[in-house]
Design a protein around this motif. Structure first.
Motif, PDB file in Angstrom:
ATOM      1  N   THR A 240      10.191  76.382  42.264  1.00  0.00           N
ATOM      2  CA  THR A 240       9.258  75.341  42.697  1.00  0.00           C
ATOM      3  C   THR A 240      10.005  74.195  43.366  1.00  0.00           C
ATOM      4  O   THR A 240       9.573  73.695  44.409  1.00  0.00           O
ATOM      5  N   LEU A 241      11.118  73.780  42.802  1.00  0.00           N
ATOM      6  CA  LEU A 241      11.936  72.726  43.397  1.00  0.00           C
ATOM      7  C   LEU A 241      12.479  73.161  44.756  1.00  0.00           C
ATOM      8  O   LEU A 241      12.524  72.371  45.700  1.00  0.00           O
ATOM      9  N   GLY A 242      12.879  74.424  44.869  1.00  0.00           N
ATOM     10  CA  GLY A 242      13.375  74.944  46.141  1.00  0.00           C
ATOM     11  C   GLY A 242      12.309  74.914  47.222  1.00  0.00           C
ATOM     12  O   GLY A 242      12.567  74.502  48.355  1.00  0.00           O
ATOM     13  N   ILE A 243      11.098  75.333  46.889  1.00  0.00           N
ATOM     14  CA  ILE A 243       9.993  75.313  47.855  1.00  0.00           C
ATOM     15  C   ILE A 243       9.663  73.882  48.249  1.00  0.00           C
ATOM     16  O   ILE A 243       9.438  73.578  49.424  1.00  0.00           O
ATOM     17  N   LEU A 244       9.658  72.973  47.276  1.00  0.00           N
ATOM     18  CA  LEU A 244       9.371  71.566  47.555  1.00  0.00           C
ATOM     19  C   LEU A 244      10.430  70.961  48.483  1.00  0.00           C
ATOM     20  O   LEU A 244      10.093  70.238  49.428  1.00  0.00           O
TER      21      LEU A 244
ATOM     22  N   VAL B  98      19.488  73.347  50.980  1.00  0.00           N
ATOM     23  CA  VAL B  98      19.577  73.342  49.512  1.00  0.00           C
ATOM     24  C   VAL B  98      18.353  74.029  48.915  1.00  0.00           C
ATOM     25  O   VAL B  98      18.460  74.778  47.931  1.00  0.00           O
ATOM     26  N   GLY B  99      17.191  73.808  49.505  1.00  0.00           N
ATOM     27  CA  GLY B  99      15.981  74.475  49.028  1.00  0.00           C
ATOM     28  C   GLY B  99      16.067  75.979  49.160  1.00  0.00           C
ATOM     29  O   GLY B  99      15.672  76.718  48.254  1.00  0.00           O
ATOM     30  N   LEU B 100      16.590  76.460  50.290  1.00  0.00           N
ATOM     31  CA  LEU B 100      16.776  77.903  50.461  1.00  0.00           C
ATOM     32  C   LEU B 100      17.773  78.459  49.456  1.00  0.00           C
ATOM     33  O   LEU B 100      17.572  79.540  48.895  1.00  0.00           O
TER      34      LEU B 100
ATOM     35  N   LEU C 190      16.084  78.643  46.129  1.00  0.00           N
ATOM     36  CA  LEU C 190      15.084  79.705  46.127  1.00  0.00           C
ATOM     37  C   LEU C 190      15.738  81.071  45.996  1.00  0.00           C
ATOM     38  O   LEU C 190      15.245  81.935  45.276  1.00  0.00           O
ATOM     39  N   LEU C 191      16.870  81.269  46.671  1.00  0.00           N
ATOM     40  CA  LEU C 191      17.543  82.557  46.619  1.00  0.00           C
ATOM     41  C   LEU C 191      18.291  82.775  45.297  1.00  0.00           C
ATOM     42  O   LEU C 191      18.268  83.865  44.751  1.00  0.00           O
ATOM     43  N   THR C 192      18.960  81.737  44.795  1.00  0.00           N
ATOM     44  CA  THR C 192      19.710  81.898  43.556  1.00  0.00           C
ATOM     45  C   THR C 192      18.832  81.743  42.325  1.00  0.00           C
ATOM     46  O   THR C 192      19.211  82.195  41.243  1.00  0.00           O
ATOM     47  N   GLY C 193      17.685  81.132  42.470  1.00  0.00           N
ATOM     48  CA  GLY C 193      16.783  80.972  41.334  1.00  0.00           C
ATOM     49  C   GLY C 193      16.095  82.264  40.925  1.00  0.00           C
ATOM     50  O   GLY C 193      15.557  82.389  39.836  1.00  0.00           O
ATOM     51  N   SER C 194      16.119  83.265  41.812  1.00  0.00           N
ATOM     52  CA  SER C 194      15.467  84.523  41.494  1.00  0.00           C
ATOM     53  C   SER C 194      16.343  85.456  40.678  1.00  0.00           C
ATOM     54  O   SER C 194      15.887  86.452  40.145  1.00  0.00           O
ATOM     55  N   ARG C 195      17.642  85.131  40.578  1.00  0.00           N
ATOM     56  CA  ARG C 195      18.570  85.960  39.797  1.00  0.00           C
ATOM     57  C   ARG C 195      18.386  85.702  38.315  1.00  0.00           C
ATOM     58  O   ARG C 195      18.221  84.574  37.876  1.00  0.00           O
ATOM     59  N   LYS C 196      18.448  86.751  37.549  1.00  0.00           N
ATOM     60  CA  LYS C 196      18.355  86.619  36.081  1.00  0.00           C
ATOM     61  C   LYS C 196      19.771  86.708  35.501  1.00  0.00           C
ATOM     62  O   LYS C 196      20.569  87.516  35.927  1.00  0.00           O
ATOM     63  N   PRO C 197      20.079  85.856  34.511  1.00  0.00           N
ATOM     64  CA  PRO C 197      21.439  85.854  33.948  1.00  0.00           C
ATOM     65  C   PRO C 197      21.725  87.077  33.125  1.00  0.00           C
ATOM     66  O   PRO C 197      20.964  87.780  32.642  1.00  0.00           O
TER      67      PRO C 197
END
Length: 73
Positions: free
Chosen positions: A6-10, A61-63, A66-73
């Motif tokens: 959400t922060l990335g999209i914003l 930074v948003g991109l 968005l790209l790294t936020g989709s990775r699961k640890p």
């Protein structure tokens, strides 16, 4: 959707708007003088400029978020 996406999209949306418009303006109303029941108010329009590099940086930074936020640890 998690908070990082959400922060990335914003950031992408706000960065694109800042890069395309170059800033925003607002109206500020101040009281210049007050003599008894008579009040004199001044309305000023002020502009805040957003540099192009800041808008494009926010998109980058948003991109990245968005790209790294989709990775699961």
């Amino acid at each position: 959707m998690n908070a990082i996406k959400t922060l990335g999209i914003l950031l992408i949306v706000l960065g694109a708007l800042g890069a395309s418009y170059g800033g925003f303006s607002y109206t500020k109303q101040t009281e210049a003088a007050s003599i008894g029941p008579i009040k004199l108010q001044v309305t000023e329009q002020q502009r805040v400029n957003i540099p192009l590099w800041a808008g494009l940086g926010a998109v980058g930074v948003g991109l990245l978020l968005l790209l790294t936020g989709s990775r699961k640890p």
